[in-house]
Motif scaffolding. Structure first.
Motif, PDB file in Angstrom:
ATOM      1  N   ASP A  70       0.814  -1.201   0.000  1.00 31.44           N
ATOM      2  CA  ASP A  70       0.000   0.000   0.000  1.00 31.44           C
ATOM      3  C   ASP A  70       0.854   1.260   0.000  1.00 31.44           C
ATOM      4  O   ASP A  70       0.590   2.227  -0.698  1.00 31.44           O
ATOM      5  N   ARG A  73       2.220   2.121  -3.292  1.00 32.92           N
ATOM      6  CA  ARG A  73       1.199   2.634  -4.220  1.00 32.92           C
ATOM      7  C   ARG A  73       0.890   4.093  -3.914  1.00 32.92           C
ATOM      8  O   ARG A  73       0.749   4.920  -4.805  1.00 32.92           O
ATOM      9  N   ARG A 252       0.177 -14.028  -1.845  1.00 36.30           N
ATOM     10  CA  ARG A 252      -0.987 -14.669  -1.229  1.00 36.30           C
ATOM     11  C   ARG A 252      -1.347 -15.931  -1.975  1.00 36.30           C
ATOM     12  O   ARG A 252      -1.681 -15.848  -3.150  1.00 36.30           O
ATOM     13  N   ASP A 282       2.996  -3.233   7.823  1.00 38.19           N
ATOM     14  CA  ASP A 282       2.057  -4.251   8.304  1.00 38.19           C
ATOM     15  C   ASP A 282       2.394  -5.640   7.785  1.00 38.19           C
ATOM     16  O   ASP A 282       2.156  -6.641   8.462  1.00 38.19           O
ATOM     17  N   LEU A 283       2.880  -5.689   6.560  1.00 40.32           N
ATOM     18  CA  LEU A 283       3.070  -7.000   5.923  1.00 40.32           C
ATOM     19  C   LEU A 283       4.065  -7.861   6.686  1.00 40.32           C
ATOM     20  O   LEU A 283       3.819  -9.043   6.941  1.00 40.32           O
ATOM     21  N   HIS A 285       5.162  -7.109   9.846  1.00 33.60           N
ATOM     22  CA  HIS A 285       4.766  -7.107  11.257  1.00 33.60           C
ATOM     23  C   HIS A 285       3.841  -8.289  11.590  1.00 33.60           C
ATOM     24  O   HIS A 285       4.047  -9.017  12.559  1.00 33.60           O
ATOM     25  N   ALA A 286       2.836  -8.483  10.737  1.00 36.19           N
ATOM     26  CA  ALA A 286       1.834  -9.519  11.037  1.00 36.19           C
ATOM     27  C   ALA A 286       2.422 -10.926  10.968  1.00 36.19           C
ATOM     28  O   ALA A 286       1.844 -11.872  11.493  1.00 36.19           O
ATOM     29  N   GLU A 287       3.563 -11.067  10.311  1.00 35.25           N
ATOM     30  CA  GLU A 287       4.140 -12.409  10.142  1.00 35.25           C
ATOM     31  C   GLU A 287       4.969 -12.857  11.340  1.00 35.25           C
ATOM     32  O   GLU A 287       5.331 -14.032  11.443  1.00 35.25           O
ATOM     33  N   PRO A 289       4.645 -13.577  14.609  1.00 32.00           N
ATOM     34  CA  PRO A 289       4.313 -14.765  15.402  1.00 32.00           C
ATOM     35  C   PRO A 289       4.414 -16.051  14.577  1.00 32.00           C
ATOM     36  O   PRO A 289       4.818 -17.097  15.075  1.00 32.00           O
ATOM     37  N   ARG A 290       4.073 -15.932  13.306  1.00 30.05           N
ATOM     38  CA  ARG A 290       4.096 -17.120  12.456  1.00 30.05           C
ATOM     39  C   ARG A 290       5.526 -17.563  12.159  1.00 30.05           C
ATOM     40  O   ARG A 290       5.805 -18.750  12.066  1.00 30.05           O
TER      41      ARG A 290
ATOM     42  N   LEU B 128      -2.459 -12.011  19.598  1.00 30.23           N
ATOM     43  CA  LEU B 128      -2.010 -12.744  18.407  1.00 30.23           C
ATOM     44  C   LEU B 128      -0.924 -11.968  17.660  1.00 30.23           C
ATOM     45  O   LEU B 128      -0.556 -12.298  16.531  1.00 30.23           O
ATOM     46  N   GLY B 129      -0.454 -10.897  18.291  1.00 27.89           N
ATOM     47  CA  GLY B 129       0.637 -10.121  17.691  1.00 27.89           C
ATOM     48  C   GLY B 129       0.161  -9.074  16.710  1.00 27.89           C
ATOM     49  O   GLY B 129       0.956  -8.471  16.007  1.00 27.89           O
ATOM     50  N   VAL B 130      -1.157  -8.850  16.643  1.00 27.54           N
ATOM     51  CA  VAL B 130      -1.677  -7.838  15.723  1.00 27.54           C
ATOM     52  C   VAL B 130      -2.190  -6.675  16.574  1.00 27.54           C
ATOM     53  O   VAL B 130      -3.334  -6.651  17.008  1.00 27.54           O
ATOM     54  N   ASP B 131      -1.315  -5.741  16.816  1.00 26.89           N
ATOM     55  CA  ASP B 131      -1.583  -4.686  17.792  1.00 26.89           C
ATOM     56  C   ASP B 131      -2.227  -3.453  17.153  1.00 26.89           C
ATOM     57  O   ASP B 131      -2.669  -3.499  16.009  1.00 26.89           O
ATOM     58  N   PHE B 134      -2.301  -1.712  13.587  1.00 30.41           N
ATOM     59  CA  PHE B 134      -3.204  -2.130  12.502  1.00 30.41           C
ATOM     60  C   PHE B 134      -4.553  -1.446  12.699  1.00 30.41           C
ATOM     61  O   PHE B 134      -4.910  -1.066  13.808  1.00 30.41           O
ATOM     62  N   CYS B 164      -5.550  -2.838   0.932  1.00 30.40           N
ATOM     63  CA  CYS B 164      -4.705  -2.286   2.002  1.00 30.40           C
ATOM     64  C   CYS B 164      -3.833  -3.377   2.615  1.00 30.40           C
ATOM     65  O   CYS B 164      -4.203  -4.548   2.630  1.00 30.40           O
ATOM     66  N   ASP B 165      -2.694  -2.947   3.141  1.00 29.89           N
ATOM     67  CA  ASP B 165      -1.780  -3.907   3.769  1.00 29.89           C
ATOM     68  C   ASP B 165      -2.380  -4.480   5.046  1.00 29.89           C
ATOM     69  O   ASP B 165      -2.136  -5.642   5.377  1.00 29.89           O
ATOM     70  N   ASP B 166      -3.143  -3.662   5.761  1.00 29.83           N
ATOM     71  CA  ASP B 166      -3.733  -4.147   7.020  1.00 29.83           C
ATOM     72  C   ASP B 166      -4.532  -5.411   6.753  1.00 29.83           C
ATOM     73  O   ASP B 166      -4.365  -6.430   7.410  1.00 29.83           O
ATOM     74  N   SER B 168      -4.685  -7.344   4.024  1.00 31.23           N
ATOM     75  CA  SER B 168      -3.934  -8.431   3.401  1.00 31.23           C
ATOM     76  C   SER B 168      -3.122  -9.187   4.463  1.00 31.23           C
ATOM     77  O   SER B 168      -3.103 -10.415   4.496  1.00 31.23           O
ATOM     78  N   ALA B 169      -2.479  -8.429   5.350  1.00 35.70           N
ATOM     79  CA  ALA B 169      -1.638  -9.049   6.375  1.00 35.70           C
ATOM     80  C   ALA B 169      -2.485  -9.836   7.376  1.00 35.70           C
ATOM     81  O   ALA B 169      -2.139 -10.953   7.772  1.00 35.70           O
ATOM     82  N   ILE B 170      -3.601  -9.257   7.750  1.00 36.87           N
ATOM     83  CA  ILE B 170      -4.448  -9.908   8.757  1.00 36.87           C
ATOM     84  C   ILE B 170      -5.122 -11.156   8.166  1.00 36.87           C
ATOM     85  O   ILE B 170      -5.224 -12.200   8.817  1.00 36.87           O
ATOM     86  N   GLN B 172      -3.943 -13.006   5.811  1.00 31.45           N
ATOM     87  CA  GLN B 172      -2.921 -14.049   5.699  1.00 31.45           C
ATOM     88  C   GLN B 172      -2.693 -14.725   7.050  1.00 31.45           C
ATOM     89  O   GLN B 172      -2.526 -15.932   7.156  1.00 31.45           O
ATOM     90  N   ARG B 173      -2.741 -13.908   8.066  1.00 32.89           N
ATOM     91  CA  ARG B 173      -2.572 -14.442   9.428  1.00 32.89           C
ATOM     92  C   ARG B 173      -3.733 -15.393   9.760  1.00 32.89           C
ATOM     93  O   ARG B 173      -3.546 -16.452  10.346  1.00 32.89           O
ATOM     94  N   GLU B 175      -5.479 -17.087   7.694  1.00 35.96           N
ATOM     95  CA  GLU B 175      -5.310 -18.347   6.960  1.00 35.96           C
ATOM     96  C   GLU B 175      -4.322 -19.253   7.697  1.00 35.96           C
ATOM     97  O   GLU B 175      -4.563 -20.460   7.843  1.00 35.96           O
ATOM     98  N   ALA B 176      -3.256 -18.642   8.194  1.00 37.41           N
ATOM     99  CA  ALA B 176      -2.250 -19.436   8.909  1.00 37.41           C
ATOM    100  C   ALA B 176      -2.819 -20.000  10.211  1.00 37.41           C
ATOM    101  O   ALA B 176      -2.314 -20.982  10.750  1.00 37.41           O
TER     102      ALA B 176
END
Ligand code: SF4
Ligand code: SF4
Lengths: 332, 459
Positions: A70, A73, A252, A282-283, A285-287, A289-290, B128-131, B134, B164-166, B168-170, B172-173, B175-176
Motif C-alpha cells: 500500500d 502505491r 498470497r 504491516d506486511l 509485522h503480522a508475520e 508470530p508465524r 495474536l501479535g496484531v496490535d 493495525f 490495504c496492507d492491514d 492483506s496481512a491480517i 494471511q494471518r 489463513e495461517a
C-alpha cells in the motif's frame, strides 16, 4: 541522465539495461525522510525516504515502483503529483496460483518497456535482450559462488552493486567472519543506508549472518535463467525467474516464503533469526508470530523507527543479549 | 403535517417504542425494542442518538440482528460465505445462488465500538501479535478466534493485490490460523495507455480493457469455487438476475441519498445514513429485507422532505465525509456541531454505483470491482470526491483517518490538496479512534471550527 531508479526485487534491472538505460537500485537513507513528504505519521521509513529522495532527484530519468504494498502505491501517487522524475508503477500480482497472474506480470514488463523507451531508452532487439539477460545471470552466478566466503555486509554491498549497474565480475572480497560465530539469519524488509551498521554489530557481538533474507539479500535474487528459454522467450523467462520464484511476504498465500525459509534455514544451520521490520510495515509485522511458530527458532524482533538506526546502543545491547542467550542455550 | 423528527437517546427510545407499540406498529421477526441489544452487549447504543422513526428502528434492528439471522440461515441449511475485502462484488455472485449467504467478516471492524470493547476482540488481536498499529479490522481475527460473534463460514473468499496492507496481512494471518482463504487478485487500476482499448467504469473511472478482462478471469475462478461450494451451477442468467436484484438495492440507496443529501433540512440523520449505505455491501445478509428497510427509509425521508422538516436546520453546513468512522458517535457529533452529511465516500462507493446491465454479467462484475475507489490512485479517488461534492453541493470536506490504517497515512494530504485546488472549500482531517469519549471535546471543537469557517465564508 539515463539512470532509472528502482527498489523492488521484482523489477528486473536487466530489462532496464536492455532498453539502453542504467538501472539504479535506490539505497535509501533515514536522513532523507525527515521533511515534508515522508514525515506523515504512519508512513514507513522506507516509503518516506523514497518519496523524499525521488521528488528532489535531479539525477534520475525515471523511477520504477511496484504495487507490492500500500505504502508504495501511495508513494507513487504522491510522487506523480510532484514535479520530479516520471514514475512507473509496475503491477506485481500478490496471488500466483492462477497462470493469469504470471501473464499479467509479463504484460507489465512489456508496458514498462514502452515507458523506458519514452524516457529516452530504445526498444531492444531480441539479440540485445538475450545478451543482457545472460550478462546479468552470469554476474549473479559468480556472486552466488562467492557468497559463502564473504561477510554479510560485503555480500549485501555486492548485491547492491549488482543491482545498480551493468555488472562486472565481483572484485576480490574480504574474508568472512569467524567460523565459530553463531550463525544467524536476517529476515525482513529492506536495509536503509544506516542499517548496514547492524551487520557489523552482529559480527562484533559474535554472530555471523549466514542467511540474508532481507529485501535486497539472497532471498530476493531471481532464479538462475534457463539458457534455452532466455533465447526463445526472454520476457517469459524474466517472469519465471522473478515473479515465479522470488519468495516474498506480500504473496498470497505466502507459503513460498516459508518453504524457501525452511529449506535455507536447514541448509545454513541458522540458530537464530534477526527479524527486521520497519515501523508501519504491516506486511512483515503480522508475520512475526508465524515466523516464530514455523521456524521454531529464537527470533529477535528488530522494529526500526525514525532516528532509531541500527547503530543505536539499545539495538546493540539487544543483539548482544540475543547472541548471549543463543550461546547459553548451546551449553549442554 | 409530519412531526418534526428528533434524535433520541436510548432511554427516550424506550418510551418511544412503547408508544409505537401501543399505536399498533407491526414489526418484522427481527424487530423489538432497541434496549435488548444493550442487554446483548451493544453498549454504544447508550451513547448514541438515534432517529425516532419506525423506519430507523427497523434499520437498527436489521443491522444488529445480523449475527442471529446468519445462525438461523445456517440452521436452515444455507451455507455461509465469508466475502472479504472487495466490499460489494462477491456478494452479488453469492446471492445469485439461492442456497448461499454472504457476509463480510471485515464488518467486525465496528464490534469494538458497538460493544465498547466489551467484546475483548482487540485484546485477542493483541495477543495474536496484531496490535494497534493495525486498523480496527484486526477485531476480525479476534472474532474468528473466540467464535462468539458471527458463525464461522466454511468458505472464505478474499480479494488481494491493490488492497490495504492491514487487511492483506491480517487475512494471511487468519489463513495461517487454520481458516483457508480463496484469494483472488484485484490489480491496481492504472490509467490506460494512449491508444489502448479502455472502458468507462461505474463511478466514471477509466480502465484498460485488458485489466477488465484480467479481473473477469479472476472472478471466473471465484464463480467456479462458489459452484463447487453450492453444489450447483451459477449460470450467466443467474448472475444477471443477481445483478438486477443488487441494482434494486443500489437504486433505492441512490434515491435515499438524493432525497437526504439534497433536502433543505436533513430528513434523516448522518448516523442512520451511514448504516443505510452499509447495507449496499452485502445487504446485511438478507437481500429481500434490505429492500423493505430501504423502502421505509425512503418513505420517511420523502415525507419529511416534502413537509420541510428535518433533523438539522437550513443553516447546517453541508459536509462531504471521506472514510467510515471507527466510532459511530462522531456522526452525532457532526450534527451537534452544526453540520450535516451531504455526500460520502466510505471506501465503498463502488457498491453504491449501478452495476452495468448492458454487458455480460461477469464483465459487469469485473468492471464494478475495478471501480473500487481504493484500488486506483488516490488522485482518482480525490477526483471522484470532487465530482460527488459538486453533485451534492457540499461546502466542506472531512477526511477522517482510521487509526492504524495503512492508506490513511498518505491519502489525506493527497485528497485535501486536490479538493482545495478544485473546489476551494475548507478541508478538515481528523483521526477517529474506536471510542471517542476522551477526545470528544477536541473533535467537537474542530468540527465546530469547520462549521464556523464555512458559515463565515457564506456571508
Ligand atoms: S518496508 Fe514494508 S511498508 Fe515499507 S515499503 Fe517495504 S513492504 Fe512496504
Ligand atoms: S479500514 Fe482501511 S486499512 Fe482497515 S481494512 Fe478497511 S481499507 Fe483496510
Amino acid at each position: 541522465m539515463n539512470d532509472v531508479a528502482y527498489l523492488s526485487p521484482f523489477v528486473p534491472p536487466e530489462w532496464i539495461a536492455a532498453h539502453g538505460l542504467r538501472p539504479r537500485w535506490l539505497r535509501l537513507s533515514r536522513a532523507e525522510q525527515a521533511t515534508d513528504a515522508g514525515a506523515h505519521r504512519g508512513v514507513c521509513p522506507c516509503a518516506g525516504a523514497l518519496m523524499e529522495r525521488v521528488h528532489r532527484a535531479g539525477d534520475l530519468a525515471g523511477v520504477v515502483l511496484t504495487t507490492v504494498c500500500d505504502q508504495m502505491r501511495y508513494a507513487a501517487a504522491w510522487l506523480d503529483a510532484q514535479s520530479g522524475p516520471p514514475v512507473f508503477l509496475l503491477n506485481v500480482p500478490s496471488t500466483w496460483e492462477s497462470p493469469e497472474t504470471a501473464r499479467l506480470y509479463a504484460d507489465e514488463l512489456r508496458r514498462l518497456g514502452r515507458f523506458l523507451v519514452k524516457l529516452g531508452g530504445h526498444a531492444p532487439t531480441e539479440k540485445e535482450v538475450v545478451a543482457t539477460l545472460r550478462r546479468y545471470d552470469q554476474a549473479r552466478a559468480a556472486l552466488r559462488a562467492e557468497c559463502l566466503s564473504v561477510s554479510a555486509r560485503d555480500y549485501a554491498l555486492v548485491l547492491d552493486r549488482l543491482a545498480g549497474h551493468a555488472p562486472s565480475p565481483p572484485a576480490p572480497l574480504p574474508k568472512g567472519e569467524g567460523r565459530n560465530a553463531i550463525p544467524l539469519a536476517l529476515l525482513g524488509g529492506p536495509l536503509l543506508e544506516e542499517d548496514f551498521e547492524l551487520l557489523d554489530m552482529v559480527v562484533e557481538a559474535g554472530g555471523r549472518i549466514v542467511l540474508d533474507a532481507s529485501q535486497g539479500g539472497e532471498r530476493t535474487l531471481p532464479a538462475v535463467f534457463d539458457e534455452m528459454r532466455v533465447s526463445s522467450d526472454p520476457v517469459g523467462e524474466l517472469t519465471r525467474a522473478y515473479f515465479g520464484t522470488i519468495p516474498d511476504v506480500f504473496r498470497r498465500p505466502n507459503t513460498g516464503l516459508y518453504d524457501w525459509l525452511g529449506r535455507r534455514l536447514r541448509a545454513t544451520g541458522v540458530r537464530g533469526i534477526l527479524f527486521w521490520r520497519h515501523v508501519f510495515c504491516d506486511l512483515w509485522h503480522a508475520e512475526l508470530p508465524r515466523i516464530r511458530e514455523a521456524t521454531g527458532l529464537p527470533v529477535l524482533d528488530l522494529d526500526t523507527t525514525e532516528g532509531d538506526a541500527g547503530s543505536t546502543p539499545r539495538m546493540f545491547s539487544r543483539v548482544e543479549s540475543f547472541l548471549e542467550m543463543l550461546r547459553e542455550s548451546a551449553i549442554p | 403535517m409530519t412531526q418534526p423528527p428528533r434524535c433520541l437517546s436510548l432511554d427516550q427510545w424506550d418510551r418511544r417504542y412503547a408508544e409505537l407499540c401501543a399505536a399498533g406498529m407491526r414489526e418484522p421477526s427481527y424487530g423489538g425494542c432497541l434496549r435488548r441489544h444493550v442487554e446483548d452487549g451493544d453498549d454504544r447504543l447508550l451513547h448514541l442518538k438515534m432517529d425516532d422513526s419506525p423506519a430507523a428502528l427497523r434499520l437498527w434492528n436489521f443491522l444488529l440482528s445480523e449475527e442471529d439471522r446468519l445462525r438461523e440461515a445456517q440452521a436452515s441449511g444455507k451455507r455461509l460465505v465469508g466475502a472479504m475485502k472487495d466490499l460489494g462484488t462477491v456478494p452479488v455472485m453469492v446471492y445469485a445462488l439461492d442456497n448461499l449467504i454472504a457476509f463480510y467478516p471485515d464488518g467486525a471492524w465496528w464490534l469494538p465500538c458497538i460493544m465498547e470493547h466489551g467484546d475483548g476482540l482487540l485484546r485477542i488481536a493483541d495477543s495474536l501479535g496484531v496490535d494497534d498499529s493495525f486498523c480496527p479490522v484486526r477485531a476480525m481475527l479476534g472474532a474468528f478466534e473466540n467464535e462468539a460473534h458471527f458463525p464461522i463460514p466454511e468458505l472464505l473468499v478474499s480479494s488481494v493485490g491493490a488492497t490495504c496492507d492491514d487487511f492483506s496481512a491480517i487475512a494471511q494471518r487468519l489463513e495461517a490460523m487454520g481458516h483457508p482463504i480463496f484469494w483472488w487478485e484485484i490489480p491496481h487500476r492504472r490509467p490506460p495507455e494512449p491508444d489502448e482499448p479502455s472502458v468507462l467504469l461505474p463511478g466514471m473511472f477509466r480502465a484498460a480493457q485488458s485489466q477488465v478482462a484480467f479481473v473477469q478471469s479472476e472472478l471466473e475462478r471465484v464463480r467456479r469455487r462458489l459452484e463447487e461450494y453450492a453444489g450447483k451451477s451459477l449460470s450467466d442468467d443467474d448472475l444477471s438476475a443477481g445483478i438486477h436484484r443488487a441494482n434494486l438495492v443500489r437504486r433505492k440507496l441512490a434515491t435515499l441519498r438524493e432525497i437526504v443529501f439534497k433536502a433543505a433540512r436533513a430528513p434523516l440523520p448522518s448516523l442512520e445514513m451511514l448504516v443505510a449505505e452499509m447495507l449496499a455491501i452485502h445487504f446485511c445478509s438478507d437481500q429481500y429485507e434490505c429492500l423493505v428497510v430501504l423502502d421505509e427509509l425512503i418513505a420517511e425521508a420523502g415525507r419529511r422532505a416534502v413537509d420541510d422538516v428535518g433533523v438539522t436546520d437550513e443553516e447546517a453546513v453541508r459536509v462531504f465525509w471521506v472514510n467510515p468512522v471507527a466510532d459511530l458517535r462522531v456522526m452525532n457529533l457532526l450534527e451537534d456541531a452544526g453540520g450535516r452529511i451531504c455526500g460520502t465516500e466510505y471506501l465503498f462507493s463502488h457498491a453504491l454505483d449501478l452495476l452495468p446491465q448492458h454487458v455480460p454479467p461477469m464483465e459487469a462484475l469485473a468492471r464494478a470491482a475495478l471501480a473500487d475507489p481504493m484500488v486506483g490512485s488516490a488522485r482518482d479517488r480525490a477526483a471522484r470526491v470532487c465530482r460527488d461534492m459538486r453533485a451534492f453541493g457540499a461546502e466542506a470536506l472531512v477526511v477522517s483517518r482510521i487509526p492504524g490504517a495503512s492508506h490513511c497515512a498518505m491519502e489525506g494530504p493527497l485528497i485535501r490538496d486536490v479538493v482545495r485546488r478544485e473546489l476551494g472549500v475548507p478541508v478538515l482531517e481528523i483521526e477517529v479512534p474506536t471510542l471517542i469519549d476522551t477526545m470528544t471535546p477536541t473533535l467537537q471543537t474542530r468540527l465546530e471550527a469547520l462549521v464556523e469557517t464555512v458559515k463565515r465564508g457564506r456571508v
